[in-house]
Design a protein around this motif. Structure first.
Motif, PDB file in Angstrom:
ATOM      1  N   ARG A 134       0.985  -1.134  -0.081  1.00  0.00           N
ATOM      2  CA  ARG A 134       0.243   0.195  -0.244  1.00  0.00           C
ATOM      3  C   ARG A 134       0.793   1.290  -0.111  1.00  0.00           C
ATOM      4  NH1 ARG A 134      -4.504  -2.017   4.356  1.00  0.00           N
ATOM      5  NH2 ARG A 134      -5.750  -2.887   3.590  1.00  0.00           N
ATOM      6  N   ALA A 135       0.361   2.267  -0.356  1.00  0.00           N
ATOM      7  CA  ALA A 135       1.229   3.838   0.020  1.00  0.00           C
ATOM      8  C   ALA A 135       1.771   4.010   0.947  1.00  0.00           C
ATOM      9  CB  ALA A 135      -0.327   4.889  -0.477  1.00  0.00           C
ATOM     10  N   ASP A 136       1.431   3.675   2.215  1.00  0.00           N
ATOM     11  CA  ASP A 136       1.769   3.664   3.636  1.00  0.00           C
ATOM     12  C   ASP A 136       2.852   2.366   4.066  1.00  0.00           C
ATOM     13  OD1 ASP A 136      -0.548   2.077   3.571  1.00  0.00           O
ATOM     14  OD2 ASP A 136      -1.304   2.985   5.495  1.00  0.00           O
ATOM     15  N   GLY A 137       3.055   0.934   3.371  1.00  0.00           N
ATOM     16  CA  GLY A 137       3.749   0.261   3.623  1.00  0.00           C
ATOM     17  C   GLY A 137       2.895  -0.528   2.766  1.00  0.00           C
ATOM     18  N   TRP A 138       3.543  -1.992   3.878  1.00  0.00           N
ATOM     19  CA  TRP A 138       2.920  -3.542   3.500  1.00  0.00           C
ATOM     20  C   TRP A 138       2.558  -3.741   4.732  1.00  0.00           C
ATOM     21  CZ3 TRP A 138       5.297  -6.048  -0.536  1.00  0.00           C
ATOM     22  CH2 TRP A 138       6.319  -5.270  -1.590  1.00  0.00           C
ATOM     23  N   VAL A 139       1.313  -4.791   4.303  1.00  0.00           N
ATOM     24  CA  VAL A 139       0.259  -5.826   5.013  1.00  0.00           C
ATOM     25  C   VAL A 139       0.270  -7.014   4.847  1.00  0.00           C
ATOM     26  CG1 VAL A 139      -2.108  -5.841   5.270  1.00  0.00           C
ATOM     27  CG2 VAL A 139      -1.021  -3.744   4.520  1.00  0.00           C
ATOM     28  N   TRP A 140       0.281  -8.050   5.173  1.00  0.00           N
ATOM     29  CA  TRP A 140       0.486  -9.572   4.804  1.00  0.00           C
ATOM     30  C   TRP A 140      -0.421 -10.161   5.868  1.00  0.00           C
ATOM     31  CZ3 TRP A 140       4.360  -6.713   6.203  1.00  0.00           C
ATOM     32  CH2 TRP A 140       5.321  -6.893   7.778  1.00  0.00           C
ATOM     33  N   ARG A 141      -0.393 -11.232   6.313  1.00  0.00           N
ATOM     34  CA  ARG A 141      -0.948 -12.009   6.741  1.00  0.00           C
ATOM     35  C   ARG A 141      -1.298 -13.964   6.462  1.00  0.00           C
ATOM     36  NH1 ARG A 141      -6.599 -13.592   6.013  1.00  0.00           N
ATOM     37  NH2 ARG A 141      -7.150 -14.116   8.591  1.00  0.00           N
ATOM     38  N   SER A 142      -1.063 -14.805   7.616  1.00  0.00           N
ATOM     39  CA  SER A 142      -1.213 -16.022   6.622  1.00  0.00           C
ATOM     40  C   SER A 142      -2.856 -16.622   6.270  1.00  0.00           C
ATOM     41  CB  SER A 142      -0.890 -17.134   8.384  1.00  0.00           C
ATOM     42  OG  SER A 142      -1.131 -18.353   7.960  1.00  0.00           O
ATOM     43  N   LEU A 143      -3.055 -17.494   5.686  1.00  0.00           N
ATOM     44  CA  LEU A 143      -4.362 -17.667   5.824  1.00  0.00           C
ATOM     45  C   LEU A 143      -5.390 -18.767   6.663  1.00  0.00           C
ATOM     46  CD1 LEU A 143      -5.190 -17.150   1.812  1.00  0.00           C
ATOM     47  CD2 LEU A 143      -5.124 -15.436   3.972  1.00  0.00           C
ATOM     48  N   SER A 144      -4.008 -18.950   7.529  1.00  0.00           N
ATOM     49  CA  SER A 144      -4.373 -20.586   8.449  1.00  0.00           C
ATOM     50  C   SER A 144      -4.605 -20.123   9.681  1.00  0.00           C
ATOM     51  CB  SER A 144      -3.188 -21.501   8.055  1.00  0.00           C
ATOM     52  OG  SER A 144      -2.133 -21.109   7.955  1.00  0.00           O
ATOM     53  N   GLY A 145      -5.262 -18.643   9.482  1.00  0.00           N
ATOM     54  CA  GLY A 145      -5.319 -18.175  11.306  1.00  0.00           C
ATOM     55  C   GLY A 145      -4.792 -16.906  11.936  1.00  0.00           C
ATOM     56  N   GLY A 146      -4.213 -16.480  10.529  1.00  0.00           N
ATOM     57  CA  GLY A 146      -3.045 -15.355  10.790  1.00  0.00           C
ATOM     58  C   GLY A 146      -3.917 -13.951  10.825  1.00  0.00           C
ATOM     59  N   ARG A 147      -3.264 -13.038  12.186  1.00  0.00           N
ATOM     60  CA  ARG A 147      -3.932 -11.436  11.987  1.00  0.00           C
ATOM     61  C   ARG A 147      -2.810 -10.519  10.862  1.00  0.00           C
ATOM     62  NH1 ARG A 147      -3.853  -9.976  18.393  1.00  0.00           N
ATOM     63  NH2 ARG A 147      -3.242  -8.314  16.970  1.00  0.00           N
ATOM     64  N   SER A 148      -3.478  -9.833  10.202  1.00  0.00           N
ATOM     65  CA  SER A 148      -2.936  -9.204   9.307  1.00  0.00           C
ATOM     66  C   SER A 148      -1.567  -7.980   9.855  1.00  0.00           C
ATOM     67  CB  SER A 148      -3.754  -7.911   9.034  1.00  0.00           C
ATOM     68  OG  SER A 148      -5.142  -8.541   7.876  1.00  0.00           O
ATOM     69  N   GLN A 149      -0.961  -8.368   9.801  1.00  0.00           N
ATOM     70  CA  GLN A 149       0.559  -7.769  10.410  1.00  0.00           C
ATOM     71  C   GLN A 149       0.630  -6.211   9.320  1.00  0.00           C
ATOM     72  OE1 GLN A 149       3.990 -10.268  11.304  1.00  0.00           O
ATOM     73  NE2 GLN A 149       1.983 -11.665  10.385  1.00  0.00           N
ATOM     74  N   ARG A 150       1.483  -5.284   9.825  1.00  0.00           N
ATOM     75  CA  ARG A 150       1.805  -4.203   8.826  1.00  0.00           C
ATOM     76  C   ARG A 150       3.243  -3.769   9.176  1.00  0.00           C
ATOM     77  NH1 ARG A 150      -1.765  -0.044   6.549  1.00  0.00           N
ATOM     78  NH2 ARG A 150      -3.827  -1.176   6.491  1.00  0.00           N
ATOM     79  N   GLY A 151       4.176  -3.553   8.168  1.00  0.00           N
ATOM     80  CA  GLY A 151       5.072  -2.912   8.427  1.00  0.00           C
ATOM     81  C   GLY A 151       6.406  -2.854   7.011  1.00  0.00           C
ATOM     82  N   GLY A 152       7.422  -2.486   7.379  1.00  0.00           N
ATOM     83  CA  GLY A 152       8.218  -2.118   6.294  1.00  0.00           C
ATOM     84  C   GLY A 152       8.578  -3.344   5.804  1.00  0.00           C
ATOM     85  N   ARG A 153       9.359  -3.183   4.628  1.00  0.00           N
ATOM     86  CA  ARG A 153       9.999  -4.763   3.716  1.00  0.00           C
ATOM     87  C   ARG A 153      10.771  -5.858   5.158  1.00  0.00           C
ATOM     88  NH1 ARG A 153      12.366  -4.331  -2.125  1.00  0.00           N
ATOM     89  NH2 ARG A 153      12.965  -6.592  -2.177  1.00  0.00           N
ATOM     90  N   ALA A 154      11.739  -5.059   5.524  1.00  0.00           N
ATOM     91  CA  ALA A 154      12.476  -6.029   6.448  1.00  0.00           C
ATOM     92  C   ALA A 154      11.590  -6.618   7.215  1.00  0.00           C
ATOM     93  CB  ALA A 154      13.389  -4.451   7.118  1.00  0.00           C
ATOM     94  N   GLU A 155      10.584  -6.244   8.294  1.00  0.00           N
ATOM     95  CA  GLU A 155       9.492  -6.845   8.555  1.00  0.00           C
ATOM     96  C   GLU A 155       9.359  -8.362   7.548  1.00  0.00           C
ATOM     97  OE1 GLU A 155       9.663  -3.086  11.063  1.00  0.00           O
ATOM     98  OE2 GLU A 155       9.776  -3.882   8.598  1.00  0.00           O
ATOM     99  N   LEU A 156       8.521  -7.427   6.885  1.00  0.00           N
ATOM    100  CA  LEU A 156       7.778  -8.338   5.567  1.00  0.00           C
ATOM    101  C   LEU A 156       8.788  -9.604   5.027  1.00  0.00           C
ATOM    102  CD1 LEU A 156       6.315  -9.694   3.622  1.00  0.00           C
ATOM    103  CD2 LEU A 156       6.866  -7.768   1.587  1.00  0.00           C
ATOM    104  N   GLU A 157       9.972  -9.254   4.761  1.00  0.00           N
ATOM    105  CA  GLU A 157      11.192 -10.766   4.354  1.00  0.00           C
ATOM    106  C   GLU A 157      11.352 -11.400   5.502  1.00  0.00           C
ATOM    107  OE1 GLU A 157      14.591  -7.677   3.562  1.00  0.00           O
ATOM    108  OE2 GLU A 157      14.146  -7.846   0.725  1.00  0.00           O
ATOM    109  N   ALA A 158      11.126 -10.982   6.441  1.00  0.00           N
ATOM    110  CA  ALA A 158      11.720 -11.281   8.124  1.00  0.00           C
ATOM    111  C   ALA A 158      10.421 -12.478   8.358  1.00  0.00           C
ATOM    112  CB  ALA A 158      11.750 -10.754   9.144  1.00  0.00           C
ATOM    113  N   TRP A 159       9.467 -12.071   7.620  1.00  0.00           N
ATOM    114  CA  TRP A 159       7.760 -13.120   8.049  1.00  0.00           C
ATOM    115  C   TRP A 159       7.795 -14.470   6.703  1.00  0.00           C
ATOM    116  CZ3 TRP A 159       3.160 -13.279   4.492  1.00  0.00           C
ATOM    117  CH2 TRP A 159       2.472 -14.149   4.794  1.00  0.00           C
TER     118      TRP A 159
END
Length: 66
Positions: free
Chosen positions: A38-63
């Motif tokens: 998104r314009a304000d950063g990354w949003v991601w989640r696991s479809l197996s019961g995960g909650r949405s998370q937001r953060g920068g690229r480094a956090e996304l890469e770690a996930w």
């Protein structure tokens, strides 16, 4: 018939991700997740019961690495 619901397109290299579209990714362990830039950063989640998370690229890469 055996099928799996996969939202959006397969996640390309992070440098090729467009702002807006929802992508899916196969995660370590065989689960499926979604990623959206998104314009304000990354949003991601696991479809197996995960909650949405937001953060920068480094956090996304770690996930993505598990």
């Amino acid at each position: 018939m055996n099928s799996m619901f996969l939202p959006g397109e397969l996640l390309p290299a992070l440098d090729d991700v467009l702002v807006g579209p929802l992508y899916h990714v196969l995660l370590p362990g065989g689960s499926v997740g979604t990623v959206q830039l998104r314009a304000d950063g990354w949003v991601w989640r696991s479809l197996s019961g995960g909650r949405s998370q937001r953060g920068g690229r480094a956090e996304l890469e770690a996930w993505l690495a598990g």
